[in-house]
Structures are given as C-alpha cells and as structure tokens.
Design a protein around this motif. Structure first.
Motif, PDB file in Angstrom:
ATOM      1  N   GLU A 157     -27.846  27.796   7.619  1.00  0.00           N
ATOM      2  CA  GLU A 157     -27.361  28.327   6.355  1.00  0.00           C
ATOM      3  C   GLU A 157     -25.863  28.086   6.162  1.00  0.00           C
ATOM      4  O   GLU A 157     -25.408  27.786   5.057  1.00  0.00           O
ATOM      5  CB  GLU A 157     -27.667  29.824   6.276  1.00  0.00           C
ATOM      6  N   ALA A 158     -25.099  28.171   7.235  1.00  0.00           N
ATOM      7  CA  ALA A 158     -23.651  27.947   7.132  1.00  0.00           C
ATOM      8  C   ALA A 158     -23.355  26.521   6.684  1.00  0.00           C
ATOM      9  O   ALA A 158     -22.489  26.296   5.829  1.00  0.00           O
ATOM     10  CB  ALA A 158     -22.968  28.246   8.468  1.00  0.00           C
ATOM     11  N   TYR A 159     -24.082  25.549   7.239  1.00  0.00           N
ATOM     12  CA  TYR A 159     -23.856  24.164   6.828  1.00  0.00           C
ATOM     13  C   TYR A 159     -24.320  23.945   5.390  1.00  0.00           C
ATOM     14  O   TYR A 159     -23.657  23.241   4.619  1.00  0.00           O
ATOM     15  CB  TYR A 159     -24.545  23.169   7.767  1.00  0.00           C
ATOM     16  N   ALA A 160     -25.445  24.546   5.009  1.00  0.00           N
ATOM     17  CA  ALA A 160     -25.928  24.418   3.635  1.00  0.00           C
ATOM     18  C   ALA A 160     -24.881  24.945   2.658  1.00  0.00           C
ATOM     19  O   ALA A 160     -24.606  24.319   1.626  1.00  0.00           O
ATOM     20  CB  ALA A 160     -27.256  25.140   3.459  1.00  0.00           C
ATOM     21  N   THR A 161     -24.264  26.065   3.002  1.00  0.00           N
ATOM     22  CA  THR A 161     -23.236  26.652   2.151  1.00  0.00           C
ATOM     23  C   THR A 161     -22.022  25.727   2.044  1.00  0.00           C
ATOM     24  O   THR A 161     -21.532  25.451   0.939  1.00  0.00           O
ATOM     25  CB  THR A 161     -22.815  28.036   2.688  1.00  0.00           C
ATOM     26  N   GLU A 162     -21.569  25.222   3.175  1.00  0.00           N
ATOM     27  CA  GLU A 162     -20.415  24.311   3.196  1.00  0.00           C
ATOM     28  C   GLU A 162     -20.704  23.034   2.405  1.00  0.00           C
ATOM     29  O   GLU A 162     -19.907  22.607   1.562  1.00  0.00           O
ATOM     30  CB  GLU A 162     -20.076  23.964   4.645  1.00  0.00           C
ATOM     31  N   SER A 163     -21.840  22.429   2.662  1.00  0.00           N
ATOM     32  CA  SER A 163     -22.192  21.168   2.021  1.00  0.00           C
ATOM     33  C   SER A 163     -22.459  21.355   0.526  1.00  0.00           C
ATOM     34  O   SER A 163     -22.039  20.532  -0.295  1.00  0.00           O
ATOM     35  CB  SER A 163     -23.421  20.558   2.713  1.00  0.00           C
ATOM     36  N   GLY A 164     -23.161  22.419   0.178  1.00  0.00           N
ATOM     37  CA  GLY A 164     -23.441  22.683  -1.236  1.00  0.00           C
ATOM     38  C   GLY A 164     -22.180  22.899  -2.042  1.00  0.00           C
ATOM     39  O   GLY A 164     -22.044  22.403  -3.163  1.00  0.00           O
ATOM     40  N   GLN A 165     -21.227  23.633  -1.467  1.00  0.00           N
ATOM     41  CA  GLN A 165     -19.954  23.849  -2.156  1.00  0.00           C
ATOM     42  C   GLN A 165     -19.175  22.541  -2.268  1.00  0.00           C
ATOM     43  O   GLN A 165     -18.557  22.264  -3.293  1.00  0.00           O
ATOM     44  CB  GLN A 165     -19.121  24.917  -1.441  1.00  0.00           C
ATOM     45  N   ARG A 166     -19.238  21.712  -1.214  1.00  0.00           N
ATOM     46  CA  ARG A 166     -18.560  20.416  -1.232  1.00  0.00           C
ATOM     47  C   ARG A 166     -19.134  19.534  -2.342  1.00  0.00           C
ATOM     48  O   ARG A 166     -18.389  18.866  -3.072  1.00  0.00           O
ATOM     49  CB  ARG A 166     -18.690  19.742   0.132  1.00  0.00           C
ATOM     50  N   LEU A 167     -20.457  19.545  -2.525  1.00  0.00           N
ATOM     51  CA  LEU A 167     -21.071  18.756  -3.598  1.00  0.00           C
ATOM     52  C   LEU A 167     -20.668  19.283  -4.968  1.00  0.00           C
ATOM     53  O   LEU A 167     -20.429  18.503  -5.887  1.00  0.00           O
ATOM     54  CB  LEU A 167     -22.595  18.769  -3.466  1.00  0.00           C
ATOM     55  N   HIS A 168     -20.600  20.583  -5.100  1.00  0.00           N
ATOM     56  CA  HIS A 168     -20.165  21.167  -6.361  1.00  0.00           C
ATOM     57  C   HIS A 168     -18.746  20.739  -6.688  1.00  0.00           C
ATOM     58  O   HIS A 168     -18.442  20.315  -7.800  1.00  0.00           O
ATOM     59  CB  HIS A 168     -20.256  22.693  -6.303  1.00  0.00           C
ATOM     60  N   ASP A 169     -17.871  20.830  -5.696  1.00  0.00           N
ATOM     61  CA  ASP A 169     -16.449  20.577  -5.926  1.00  0.00           C
ATOM     62  C   ASP A 169     -16.104  19.105  -6.074  1.00  0.00           C
ATOM     63  O   ASP A 169     -15.273  18.749  -6.906  1.00  0.00           O
ATOM     64  CB  ASP A 169     -15.611  21.170  -4.790  1.00  0.00           C
ATOM     65  N   GLY A 170     -16.718  18.239  -5.270  1.00  0.00           N
ATOM     66  CA  GLY A 170     -16.326  16.837  -5.244  1.00  0.00           C
ATOM     67  C   GLY A 170     -17.368  15.843  -5.707  1.00  0.00           C
ATOM     68  O   GLY A 170     -17.087  14.648  -5.774  1.00  0.00           O
ATOM     69  N   GLY A 171     -18.555  16.318  -6.020  1.00  0.00           N
ATOM     70  CA  GLY A 171     -19.613  15.407  -6.431  1.00  0.00           C
ATOM     71  C   GLY A 171     -20.081  14.540  -5.279  1.00  0.00           C
ATOM     72  O   GLY A 171     -19.736  14.768  -4.112  1.00  0.00           O
ATOM     73  N   TYR A 172     -20.861  13.546  -5.614  1.00  0.00           N
ATOM     74  CA  TYR A 172     -21.451  12.677  -4.603  1.00  0.00           C
ATOM     75  C   TYR A 172     -20.518  11.550  -4.199  1.00  0.00           C
ATOM     76  O   TYR A 172     -20.474  11.174  -3.037  1.00  0.00           O
ATOM     77  CB  TYR A 172     -22.804  12.148  -5.098  1.00  0.00           C
ATOM     78  N   THR A 173     -19.748  11.022  -5.144  1.00  0.00           N
ATOM     79  CA  THR A 173     -18.806   9.974  -4.761  1.00  0.00           C
ATOM     80  C   THR A 173     -17.688  10.546  -3.902  1.00  0.00           C
ATOM     81  O   THR A 173     -17.066   9.811  -3.140  1.00  0.00           O
ATOM     82  CB  THR A 173     -18.220   9.233  -5.980  1.00  0.00           C
ATOM     83  N   GLY A 174     -17.450  11.853  -3.999  1.00  0.00           N
ATOM     84  CA  GLY A 174     -16.478  12.501  -3.132  1.00  0.00           C
ATOM     85  C   GLY A 174     -16.850  12.411  -1.673  1.00  0.00           C
ATOM     86  O   GLY A 174     -15.995  12.504  -0.794  1.00  0.00           O
ATOM     87  N   LEU A 175     -18.135  12.211  -1.402  1.00  0.00           N
ATOM     88  CA  LEU A 175     -18.579  12.068   0.000  1.00  0.00           C
ATOM     89  C   LEU A 175     -18.171  10.726   0.597  1.00  0.00           C
ATOM     90  O   LEU A 175     -18.116  10.591   1.811  1.00  0.00           O
ATOM     91  CB  LEU A 175     -20.094  12.232   0.094  1.00  0.00           C
ATOM     92  N   ALA A 176     -17.877   9.752  -0.237  1.00  0.00           N
ATOM     93  CA  ALA A 176     -17.514   8.416   0.254  1.00  0.00           C
ATOM     94  C   ALA A 176     -16.279   8.460   1.147  1.00  0.00           C
ATOM     95  O   ALA A 176     -16.148   7.629   2.051  1.00  0.00           O
ATOM     96  CB  ALA A 176     -17.312   7.450  -0.901  1.00  0.00           C
ATOM     97  N   LYS A 177     -15.403   9.423   0.930  1.00  0.00           N
ATOM     98  CA  LYS A 177     -14.198   9.519   1.775  1.00  0.00           C
ATOM     99  C   LYS A 177     -14.547   9.816   3.227  1.00  0.00           C
ATOM    100  O   LYS A 177     -13.746   9.579   4.115  1.00  0.00           O
ATOM    101  CB  LYS A 177     -13.237  10.564   1.227  1.00  0.00           C
ATOM    102  N   PHE A 178     -15.749  10.318   3.475  1.00  0.00           N
ATOM    103  CA  PHE A 178     -16.178  10.610   4.841  1.00  0.00           C
ATOM    104  C   PHE A 178     -16.740   9.373   5.546  1.00  0.00           C
ATOM    105  O   PHE A 178     -17.018   9.412   6.729  1.00  0.00           O
ATOM    106  CB  PHE A 178     -17.227  11.722   4.858  1.00  0.00           C
ATOM    107  N   LEU A 179     -16.930   8.294   4.804  1.00  0.00           N
ATOM    108  CA  LEU A 179     -17.479   7.064   5.367  1.00  0.00           C
ATOM    109  C   LEU A 179     -16.352   6.170   5.846  1.00  0.00           C
ATOM    110  O   LEU A 179     -15.988   5.192   5.208  1.00  0.00           O
ATOM    111  CB  LEU A 179     -18.333   6.327   4.327  1.00  0.00           C
ATOM    112  N   THR A 180     -15.786   6.478   6.991  1.00  0.00           N
ATOM    113  CA  THR A 180     -14.616   5.752   7.475  1.00  0.00           C
ATOM    114  C   THR A 180     -14.972   4.494   8.229  1.00  0.00           C
ATOM    115  O   THR A 180     -14.154   3.602   8.348  1.00  0.00           O
ATOM    116  CB  THR A 180     -13.764   6.661   8.394  1.00  0.00           C
TER     117      THR A 180
END
Length: 183
Positions: A157-180
């Motif tokens: 649940e903690a990860y779901a909360t973190e990830s869900g908020q991250r998607l809300h705040d940064g969208g899906y293209t915001g995840l691209a910054k994690f692809l180093t």
C-alpha cells in the motif's frame, strides 16, 4: 518478488522499465497520450477506468496504484473497490456506469461485446470519441496487467500511494526521468 531474477527482490515496474528502456519510453509516451491528452473523459475518469479494468483483472499492483491516482484526481475513496465488487450498487456517477460496464465486459469476454453495449454508452451521453478513448484505456491496462503479472510484480500500500501520487503530479512522461540506463 519478480520472476526476472536479475532484478532486485523488491522489483517495481520502474525497475523493469530501467532494465528495458527501449520499449519503456514509447510505452510511457503511449500512456501519456491515452491517459492525459485531450479526451471527453477527465484524467481522473481515465484513471478510474484503468483502476477498474485492473481490479476486474485482479491485478492488485495496477489496481492499487491507479486507485490512488484516481483518488488524487478527485474520485471518492472507496469508489473503485465498490465498483469492482458490484458496479450496479457502487457510488459511481450514472453516466460512467455504462462505460465501466463496457470495459468490464471487454476485459472479461471481449468477443461478446455487441453494438448494444456501445449503444448503452452512447445513451448515457458519451460520444463515439469517448467510446474510443475508453477502449484505448481498457486495452492499455489489459496489456499492462498482463505485463505486471507476467513478470511477477507486487507492491504494498505504501508503494501504491507513492506511485499513484507521482502519476498524479508528473504524469506518465514524468516517469521517463527515472530511465537513466540508455540502450
């Protein structure tokens, strides 16, 4: 624990994406287009559809994350759990119920979708563009649910909360910054 043994024991989808950035980048772009571009549905409604499809598929990883995301966009807490249990009695807007019924049927028994199912969506006031967008969200999350389940991902649940908020705040293209890791 992931079935991909070269990844960490507590593997998350971002770990899979980092390990395979080639397909991850266009997949995240597709997510951004389907989930955040102009649509008859709000971002919250599309997250509701995604979480509902994931719940129908019993994909706890995606259902949990996208439930949090939908709630961050204003969907009332508990709505998705109630919808997955019993759509008819769930506290879902009457206009959205035929859409969720459609994607639920498309998920469970795709070959049984009929014109009458589409007409129910139209009768609720949705356009053909809306039906198209609902089908895209449904298809994308059936794909993602199979990917997540296929590689054995789990999240608390903690990860779901973190990830869900991250998607809300940064969208899906915001995840691209994690692809180093480039490949």
């Amino acid at each position: 624990m992931s079935y991909l043994k070269f990844l960490p024991a507590e593997t998350r989808l971002l770990d899979v994406f980092k390990a395979h950035p080639g397909p991850a980048r266009p997949l995240l772009e597709l997510h951004e287009q389907v989930m955040r571009a102009d649509s008859p549905f709000t971002a919250g409604e599309r997250e509701l559809i995604a979480a509902y499809v994931s719940g129908v598929n019993s994909c706890d990883y995606c259902h949990g994350i996208h439930t949090v995301t939908a709630e961050a966009f204003g969907v009332a807490e508990g709505t998705l759990a109630a919808a997955v249990r019993d759509l008819d009695s769930a506290p879902v807007d009457d206009k959205l119920k035929p859409v969720l019924a459609y994607v639920g049927k498309l998920t469970r028994t795709p070959s049984r979708i009929t014109e009458a199912d589409a007409e129910a969506v139209f009768a609720a006031g949705w356009s053909e563009d809306a039906l198209h967008d609902a089908v895209l969200v449904c298809a994308l999350f059936n794909f993602m649910n199979r990917m997540v389940e296929g590689v054995g991902l789990r999240a608390d649940e903690a990860y779901a909360t973190e990830s869900g908020q991250r998607l809300h705040d940064g969208g899906y293209t915001g995840l691209a910054k994690f692809l180093t890791d480039e490949s």
